[in-house]
Design a protein around this motif. Structure first.
Motif, PDB file in Angstrom:
ATOM      1  N   ALA A 132      -0.892   7.613  -1.190  1.00 49.26           N
ATOM      2  CA  ALA A 132      -0.682   6.570  -1.171  1.00 49.26           C
ATOM      3  C   ALA A 132      -0.129   5.874  -2.097  1.00 49.26           C
ATOM      4  CB  ALA A 132      -2.077   5.853  -0.308  1.00 49.26           C
ATOM      5  N   GLU A 133      -0.236   6.000  -3.618  1.00 55.28           N
ATOM      6  CA  GLU A 133       0.072   5.338  -5.375  1.00 55.28           C
ATOM      7  C   GLU A 133       1.700   5.773  -4.633  1.00 55.28           C
ATOM      8  OE1 GLU A 133      -0.316   6.094  -9.702  1.00 55.28           O
ATOM      9  OE2 GLU A 133      -2.207   6.293  -7.896  1.00 55.28           O
TER      10      GLU A 133
ATOM     11  N   ARG B 213       3.795   4.086  -2.269  1.00 51.67           N
ATOM     12  CA  ARG B 213       3.345   2.441  -2.443  1.00 51.67           C
ATOM     13  C   ARG B 213       4.744   2.052  -3.101  1.00 51.67           C
ATOM     14  NH1 ARG B 213      -1.611   2.326  -3.437  1.00 51.67           N
ATOM     15  NH2 ARG B 213      -2.938   2.387  -0.667  1.00 51.67           N
TER      16      ARG B 213
ATOM     17  N   PRO C  81       6.359  -0.872  -0.864  1.00 49.64           N
ATOM     18  CA  PRO C  81       4.593  -1.840  -1.255  1.00 49.64           C
ATOM     19  C   PRO C  81       3.992  -2.210   0.136  1.00 49.64           C
ATOM     20  CG  PRO C  81       6.133  -3.081  -2.233  1.00 49.64           C
ATOM     21  CD  PRO C  81       6.814  -1.282  -1.820  1.00 49.64           C
TER      22      PRO C  81
ATOM     23  N   GLU D 192       1.723  -1.726   3.286  1.00 47.74           N
ATOM     24  CA  GLU D 192       0.314  -0.786   3.933  1.00 47.74           C
ATOM     25  C   GLU D 192       0.131  -0.149   4.978  1.00 47.74           C
ATOM     26  OE1 GLU D 192      -2.027  -0.132   1.718  1.00 47.74           O
ATOM     27  OE2 GLU D 192      -0.471  -0.766   0.016  1.00 47.74           O
TER      28      GLU D 192
ATOM     29  N   VAL E  54       3.082   2.823   4.359  1.00 47.96           N
ATOM     30  CA  VAL E  54       2.162   3.302   3.532  1.00 47.96           C
ATOM     31  C   VAL E  54       0.845   4.483   4.102  1.00 47.96           C
ATOM     32  CG1 VAL E  54       0.613   4.366   1.749  1.00 47.96           C
ATOM     33  CG2 VAL E  54       2.615   2.964   1.781  1.00 47.96           C
ATOM     34  N   ARG E  55       0.667   3.887   5.244  1.00 46.88           N
ATOM     35  CA  ARG E  55      -1.152   4.352   6.390  1.00 46.88           C
ATOM     36  C   ARG E  55      -0.225   5.364   6.970  1.00 46.88           C
ATOM     37  NH1 ARG E  55      -2.791  -0.346   5.360  1.00 46.88           N
ATOM     38  NH2 ARG E  55      -2.811  -1.443   8.172  1.00 46.88           N
TER      39      ARG E  55
ATOM     40  N   ASP F 183       6.226  -8.639   6.233  1.00 49.48           N
ATOM     41  CA  ASP F 183       6.137  -6.968   5.501  1.00 49.48           C
ATOM     42  C   ASP F 183       7.422  -7.008   4.236  1.00 49.48           C
ATOM     43  OD1 ASP F 183       3.818  -6.085   6.932  1.00 49.48           O
ATOM     44  OD2 ASP F 183       5.316  -4.969   7.989  1.00 49.48           O
TER      45      ASP F 183
ATOM     46  N   ALA G 211       7.001  -7.206   0.012  1.00 45.60           N
ATOM     47  CA  ALA G 211       7.184  -6.118  -1.174  1.00 45.60           C
ATOM     48  C   ALA G 211       8.158  -6.289  -1.908  1.00 45.60           C
ATOM     49  CB  ALA G 211       7.917  -5.105   0.264  1.00 45.60           C
TER      50      ALA G 211
ATOM     51  N   HIS H  13       7.313  -6.764  -5.379  1.00 46.04           N
ATOM     52  CA  HIS H  13       7.736  -5.885  -6.338  1.00 46.04           C
ATOM     53  C   HIS H  13       8.712  -5.591  -6.745  1.00 46.04           C
ATOM     54  CE1 HIS H  13       3.565  -4.514  -5.477  1.00 46.04           C
ATOM     55  NE2 HIS H  13       3.458  -4.721  -4.567  1.00 46.04           N
TER      56      HIS H  13
ATOM     57  N   GLU I  75       7.264   2.643  -9.693  1.00 43.43           N
ATOM     58  CA  GLU I  75       8.360   1.534 -10.110  1.00 43.43           C
ATOM     59  C   GLU I  75       9.179   1.216 -10.629  1.00 43.43           C
ATOM     60  OE1 GLU I  75       6.095  -0.992  -6.580  1.00 43.43           O
ATOM     61  OE2 GLU I  75       4.668  -1.128  -8.452  1.00 43.43           O
TER      62      GLU I  75
END
Length: 165
Positions: free
Chosen positions: A19-20, A23, A27, A29, A32-33, A62, A66, A69, A84
């Motif tokens: 997951a890290e 991301r 990023p 979620e 990622v999931r 979403d 993001a 970041h 990142e």
């Protein structure tokens, strides 16, 4: 024994660690999931196709989330994870004059209320500035769609780097 590929490692990675890494690609979620839950992937193409299809479903919220970041073009990445930050630095290799971006970024942010996002990898500063100028003329809806597409492209490039052998 056959050496494990990057895709094999992704398929078998513990969810928290993966997951890290995901991301750092995007990023978001839900994305990622989903990519973690859809494992195992039989090949690179299936992973990239799934990632792309899920990215096309990103909401405006979403994408805006993001963007928090993503540093402005021409600025050093601050407050990002090591992954990142490394992605951002490599992607902005075409930035020759960061000062030229101060005014350009400010104009874009006044017009659209958010950071200018572009897949910078492989583009020169002149190309990116020309894209910013073109996009300033778009209506809000067209720019929202373009911003999401740029984020999708960035995420897929980063994901490809993650699974490169």
């Amino acid at each position: 024994m056959t050496p494990r590929t990057a895709l094999d490692r992704l398929n078998s990675a513990p969810p928290a660690g993966l997951a890290e890494q995901l991301r750092a690609c995007a990023p978001i979620e839900s994305w990622v999931r989903h990519l973690i839950a859809a494992r195992p992937y039989p090949g690179r193409e299936s992973l990239l196709a799934e990632a792309s299809a899920r990215a096309r479903a990103w909401s405006t919220e979403d994408v805006l989330g993001a963007l928090s970041h993503h540093p402005r073009i021409g600025e050093r990445a601050a407050g990002l994870s090591a992954a990142e930050s490394a992605h951002s630095s490599a992607e902005q290799a075409g930035v020759e004059d960061p000062d030229a971006w101060v005014l350009a970024n400010a104009r874009y942010e006044r017009r659209f209320g958010t950071v200018f996002l572009i897949r910078a990898a492989g583009r020169s500063q002149a190309e990116m500035l020309a894209e910013l100028e073109r996009r300033l003329g778009q209506d809000d809806e067209a720019e929202r769609a373009e911003r999401a597409e740029q984020l999708r492209q960035i995420a897929l490039l980063r994901l490809e780097a993650l699974i490169a052998d």
